[in-house]
Design a protein around this motif. Structure first.
Motif, PDB file in Angstrom:
ATOM      1  N   LEU A  19       9.080  43.965  42.322  1.00  0.00           N
ATOM      2  CA  LEU A  19       7.717  44.496  42.452  1.00  0.00           C
ATOM      3  C   LEU A  19       6.788  43.491  41.772  1.00  0.00           C
ATOM      4  CD1 LEU A  19       5.927  46.839  43.384  1.00  0.00           C
ATOM      5  CD2 LEU A  19       6.303  47.901  41.142  1.00  0.00           C
ATOM      6  N   ARG A  58       0.428  30.541  35.686  1.00  0.00           N
ATOM      7  CA  ARG A  58      -0.595  31.549  35.347  1.00  0.00           C
ATOM      8  C   ARG A  58      -0.898  31.578  33.851  1.00  0.00           C
ATOM      9  NH1 ARG A  58       2.157  33.803  39.739  1.00  0.00           N
ATOM     10  NH2 ARG A  58       3.606  34.856  38.358  1.00  0.00           N
ATOM     11  N   ASP A  93      16.347  31.613  32.560  1.00  0.00           N
ATOM     12  CA  ASP A  93      16.553  32.516  33.696  1.00  0.00           C
ATOM     13  C   ASP A  93      15.290  33.307  33.951  1.00  0.00           C
ATOM     14  OD1 ASP A  93      19.261  31.868  34.102  1.00  0.00           O
ATOM     15  OD2 ASP A  93      19.784  33.093  32.352  1.00  0.00           O
ATOM     16  N   LEU A  94      14.991  33.502  35.216  1.00  0.00           N
ATOM     17  CA  LEU A  94      13.836  34.306  35.633  1.00  0.00           C
ATOM     18  C   LEU A  94      14.317  35.644  36.187  1.00  0.00           C
ATOM     19  CD1 LEU A  94      11.390  32.168  37.808  1.00  0.00           C
ATOM     20  CD2 LEU A  94      10.803  33.573  35.846  1.00  0.00           C
ATOM     21  N   GLU A  95      13.373  36.583  36.348  1.00  0.00           N
ATOM     22  CA  GLU A  95      13.687  37.837  37.036  1.00  0.00           C
ATOM     23  C   GLU A  95      14.193  37.485  38.445  1.00  0.00           C
ATOM     24  OE1 GLU A  95      10.287  40.388  37.296  1.00  0.00           O
ATOM     25  OE2 GLU A  95      11.424  42.020  38.187  1.00  0.00           O
ATOM     26  N   ASP A 118       1.130  33.618  28.430  1.00  0.00           N
ATOM     27  CA  ASP A 118       1.489  33.700  29.848  1.00  0.00           C
ATOM     28  C   ASP A 118       0.816  34.939  30.431  1.00  0.00           C
ATOM     29  OD1 ASP A 118       2.598  32.968  32.250  1.00  0.00           O
ATOM     30  OD2 ASP A 118       4.686  33.114  31.610  1.00  0.00           O
ATOM     31  N   ILE A 121       5.287  39.227  30.942  1.00  0.00           N
ATOM     32  CA  ILE A 121       6.675  39.163  30.456  1.00  0.00           C
ATOM     33  C   ILE A 121       7.496  40.156  31.264  1.00  0.00           C
ATOM     34  CG2 ILE A 121       8.279  39.714  28.595  1.00  0.00           C
ATOM     35  CD1 ILE A 121       6.443  38.881  26.593  1.00  0.00           C
TER      36      ILE A 121
END
Ligand code: AMP
Length: 170
Positions: A19, A58, A93-95, A118, A121
């Motif tokens: 999402l 961003r 690691d990212l989502e 940022d 989170i």
């Protein structure tokens, strides 16, 4: 001002099951953008930083105005291969996926107090890797400031011992 209504939630972007919290409606409304920056400036001040470090991309949008308002230097933490000079790097690691972040070795002097900025989170992986980068230059992460903090992704555990402040909690 209710900033929540300027965050657009887009299902299944960039991958199924994610999402995505889109901040472009907030950026496009000058009152909402100003209010967001003002709130982030208040949160940032409490950490008494010497330097603001924004995370690509961003984090640049929010970090640069905060640095101008606080009259503090701005340092970019960038994705792999973007910085031209000698650099340190950290994998994270990212989502959705994993990547590498880099910082110039002369970004700040040892001992400087750095505030990381940022937009959001989720797992905290990006900010954890950014913290490692700052510390690899023997500087101190005094705090982390984001517009949006998503709960349920374990960021508080990953960033245990770090000072995280957010304008919106979702
Ligand atoms: P994380 O490392 O999991 O905390 O992810 C944070 C970084 O990924 C930030 O730079 C966000 O811009 C981006 N990100 C992760 N999840 C989302 C999401 N659900 N909506 C928008 N941006 C996200």
């Amino acid at each position: 001002m209710d900033l929540l209504k300027f965050i657009r939630s887009v299902p299944d972007f960039p991958k199924d099951g994610i999402l995505f919290r889109d901040v472009t409606p907030l950026l496009a409304d000058i009152e909402a953008f100003t209010s967001a920056i003002d709130k982030m400036v208040v949160l940032s001040k409490q950490f008494r930083p010497d330097v603001i470090a924004g995370i690509e991309s961003r984090g640049f949008i929010f970090g640069a105005p905060i640095s101008l308002k606080l009259r503090l230097p701005f340092v970019p933490i960038r994705k792999e291969g973007k910085l031209p000079f000698e650099k340190e790097s950290a994998r994270y690691d990212l989502e959705y996926g994993n990547d590498k972040l880099e910082i110039h070795v002369d970004a700040f002097q040892p001992g400087k107090k750095v505030l990381l900025v940022d937009d959001l989170i989720a797992t905290g992986g990006t900010l954890e890797a950014s913290s490692r980068l700052v510390e690899s230059l023997n500087a101190e992460v005094v705090g982390i400031c984001v517009l949006i903090e998503l709960s349920g992704f374990g960021s508080r555990e990953l960033l245990l011992g770090r000072q995280v402040s957010s304008v919106l909690q979702l």
